[in-house]
Scaffold this active site. Structure first.
Site, mmCIF file in Angstrom:
data_model
loop_
_atom_site.group_PDB
_atom_site.id
_atom_site.type_symbol
_atom_site.label_atom_id
_atom_site.label_comp_id
_atom_site.label_asym_id
_atom_site.label_seq_id
_atom_site.Cartn_x
_atom_site.Cartn_y
_atom_site.Cartn_z
ATOM 1 N N PHE A 197 4.926 -1.062 -1.411
ATOM 2 C CA PHE A 197 3.326 -1.099 -1.203
ATOM 3 C C PHE A 197 2.494 -0.972 -0.530
ATOM 4 O O PHE A 197 3.158 -1.251 0.622
ATOM 5 C CB PHE A 197 3.779 -2.973 -1.317
ATOM 6 C CG PHE A 197 1.549 -3.432 -1.356
ATOM 7 C CD1 PHE A 197 0.845 -4.184 -2.659
ATOM 8 C CD2 PHE A 197 1.278 -3.394 -0.540
ATOM 9 C CE1 PHE A 197 -0.444 -3.755 -2.515
ATOM 10 C CE2 PHE A 197 -0.213 -3.675 -0.568
ATOM 11 C CZ PHE A 197 -0.507 -3.792 -1.832
ATOM 12 N N ASP B 215 5.491 3.545 6.689
ATOM 13 C CA ASP B 215 4.397 2.379 6.742
ATOM 14 C C ASP B 215 4.764 1.502 7.474
ATOM 15 O O ASP B 215 5.476 0.847 6.577
ATOM 16 C CB ASP B 215 4.406 2.249 5.402
ATOM 17 C CG ASP B 215 3.260 1.355 5.116
ATOM 18 O OD1 ASP B 215 2.678 0.252 6.040
ATOM 19 O OD2 ASP B 215 2.462 1.060 3.581
ATOM 20 N N LYS C 152 -1.228 -4.936 9.897
ATOM 21 C CA LYS C 152 -1.506 -6.101 10.134
ATOM 22 C C LYS C 152 -1.443 -6.852 11.086
ATOM 23 O O LYS C 152 -2.026 -7.651 11.900
ATOM 24 C CB LYS C 152 -0.399 -7.355 9.212
ATOM 25 C CG LYS C 152 -0.398 -6.616 7.633
ATOM 26 C CD LYS C 152 0.502 -6.976 6.924
ATOM 27 C CE LYS C 152 0.253 -7.427 5.382
ATOM 28 N NZ LYS C 152 0.332 -6.197 4.571
HETATM 29 C C1 LIG Z 1 -0.465 -5.308 4.042
HETATM 30 C C2 LIG Z 1 0.468 -3.537 3.521
HETATM 31 C C3 LIG Z 1 -0.640 -2.768 3.434
HETATM 32 C C4 LIG Z 1 -2.271 -2.994 3.482
HETATM 33 O O1 LIG Z 1 -2.801 -3.019 4.157
HETATM 34 P P1 LIG Z 1 -4.312 -3.831 4.008
HETATM 35 O O2 LIG Z 1 -4.718 -4.242 5.173
HETATM 36 O O3 LIG Z 1 -4.070 -4.981 3.009
HETATM 37 O O4 LIG Z 1 -4.999 -2.962 3.607
HETATM 38 C C5 LIG Z 1 -0.385 -1.443 3.060
HETATM 39 N N1 LIG Z 1 1.163 -1.179 3.559
HETATM 40 C C6 LIG Z 1 2.411 -2.381 3.135
HETATM 41 C C7 LIG Z 1 3.702 -2.119 3.854
HETATM 42 C C8 LIG Z 1 1.038 -3.637 3.862
HETATM 43 O O5 LIG Z 1 2.615 -4.515 3.683
#
Ligand SMILES: *Cc1c(COP(=O)(O)O)cnc(C)c1O
Length: 401
Positions: free
Chosen positions: A138, A223, A252
């Site tokens: 994701f 990521d 986050k």
């Molecule tokens: C939450 C998340 C995203 C997206 O972040 P947003 O602030 O909602 O755009 C991308 N990568 C990972 C691994 C995530 O957990």
């Protein structure tokens, strides 16, 4: 505040892209969120990994309110202090060299993809731009990060998508070797797949992947939007794997509750991104960055020792609960597989009724508590989970799974 009114108004005027729980949260303090009637909820979600310091942490509140009263925004046409200050702290913690600030995880990943393509075009010409990611990953909801997200459920109805993305099955070295052809500029991974079910990658796979990328000058993008900023017990999850990628993305937990995202890169990547190559009106916002500085300053050695001690206690306690099959993830990024026939979403709802907020990821329960939790909070959460799970009526609900 009237909860019923809040829910009705929201349902009427806000786009229904979320399946919300029928619960209004009015305020928070430390580990607890409160509804308008004053009922307390022990928070093991931290707003999906965002409120690293819990609610209204004094150092964070002080930093943010001070900065809001001084300068809330001025644009990237001028220098401001907090932006550079936070960038320096991030570089010192990660060993990387330069930071670009955006406002979310998706934007950070979007920026990372742009950096990788720019680097590749600059050094290898125009036909080396494929971005490889993993199945069940994701990476966000913008079109490019949605494309990089290796889960078809998110893709329906939003095409056409940007070209030259490919997906690899997790932990499959043969598939990896075949995929990393001369058209690939970057590989993007989460070390613990969050939304994909809280699944940590095998260390052997990650090392082989990093070696292959290094040999071919394919940029490795990690990521760490969810895993970063202390979530797994180290500042970056990369530290668990001894990994030194070219690009790391954060979001986050970074702002302690304010919107912020960061692309953190090595010098060689930063070099190709000159003035005009990328931008964001809100990126590097002084208030968000002041919040970020407070988060990083609070995360000292003692703080991280508590994170790790609580993670161990939580995982040990969870493993002993009835109907728990496996406890996955790293540190305070926790996935819980339940016996077949137990629906995680129903368990989540039952916990909420008992005053405990938890999450789900795919078929698993998921816990992302604020990193300020103490042993007493761990015990309190385990007590609720025990109560909910030990009373679970398998015969009633088994058929639904
Ligand atoms: C939450 C998340 C995203 C997206 O972040 P947003 O602030 O909602 O755009 C991308 N990568 C990972 C691994 C995530 O957990």
């Amino acid at each position: 505040m009237n909860a019923e009114k809040v829910i009705k108004r929201d349902n009427k005027y806000v786009m229904h892209t979320y399946a919300r729980s029928p619960l209004v949260i009015e305020r928070g303090q430390g580990m607890f969120a409160y509804d308008p009637e004053g009922n307390a909820y022990l928070d093991f979600t931290s707003g999906i990994g965002v409120n690293a310091l819990g609610f209204a942490h004094p150092a964070w509140v002080e930093a943010v309110t001070q900065q809001a009263g001084k300068l809330q925004h001025i644009s990237n046409l001028y220098y401001t202090g907090p932006c550079g200050k936070l960038a320096k702290k991030i570089c010192q913690r990660t060993g990387l060299d330069k930071v670009f600030f955006g406002n979310s995880g998706a934007e950070a990943n979007e920026g990372a993809i742009k950096c990788a393509r720019k680097y590749s075009v600059t050094h290898y010409g125009p036909n080396r731009n494929k971005v490889v990611s993993l199945v069940n990953s994701f990476h966000g909801r913008t079109l490019a990060t949605l494309t990089a997200t290796g889960q078809d459920v998110f893709h329906h109805d939003f095409g056409p998508f940007p070209e030259n993305f490919a997906y690899l099955p997790v932990n499959d070295l043969e598939a990896l070797q075949a995929a990393l052809d001369p058209t690939v500029c970057a590989v993007m991974i989460e070390l613990v797949q969050g939304e994909g079910g809280v699944v940590a990658l095998d260390a052997g796979y990650v090392h082989a992947l990093a070696d292959l990328c290094a040999k071919r000058d394919i940029l490795l993008i990690v990521d760490e939007v969810q895993t970063g900023v202390g979530r797994t017990g180290t500042f970056l999850a990369c530290e668990h794997y001894g990994l030194h990628p070219d690009i790391v993305t954060l979001a986050k937990g970074l702002g302690g509750g304010l919107p912020i995202g960061a692309v953190v890169v090595s010098e060689k990547v930063a070099e190709t991104m000159g003035p005009g190559s990328h931008g964001s009106t809100f990126g590097g916002n002084p208030v968000a960055c002041a919040g970020g500085c407070a988060v990083l300053d609070t995360m000292d050695q003692e703080f991280m020792e508590n994170v790790n001690a609580c993670a161990v206690a939580l995982r040990e306690g969870l493993a002993k609960l009835p109907h728990v099959v496996e406890v996955s993830g790293l540190g305070l990024m926790v996935g819980i597989s339940l016996e077949p026939g137990i629906n995680a979403a129903e368990v989540r709802a039952a916990c909420e009724k008992e005053g405990l907020l938890v999450l789900t990821a795919k078929t698993r329960l998921r816990l992302l508590p604020p990193l300020i939790l103490r042993r007493g909070d761990v015990d309190a959460a385990l007590d609720v989970l025990y109560k909910v799970l030990s009373g679970w009526q398998m015969t009633d609900r088994g058929a639904q799974a």
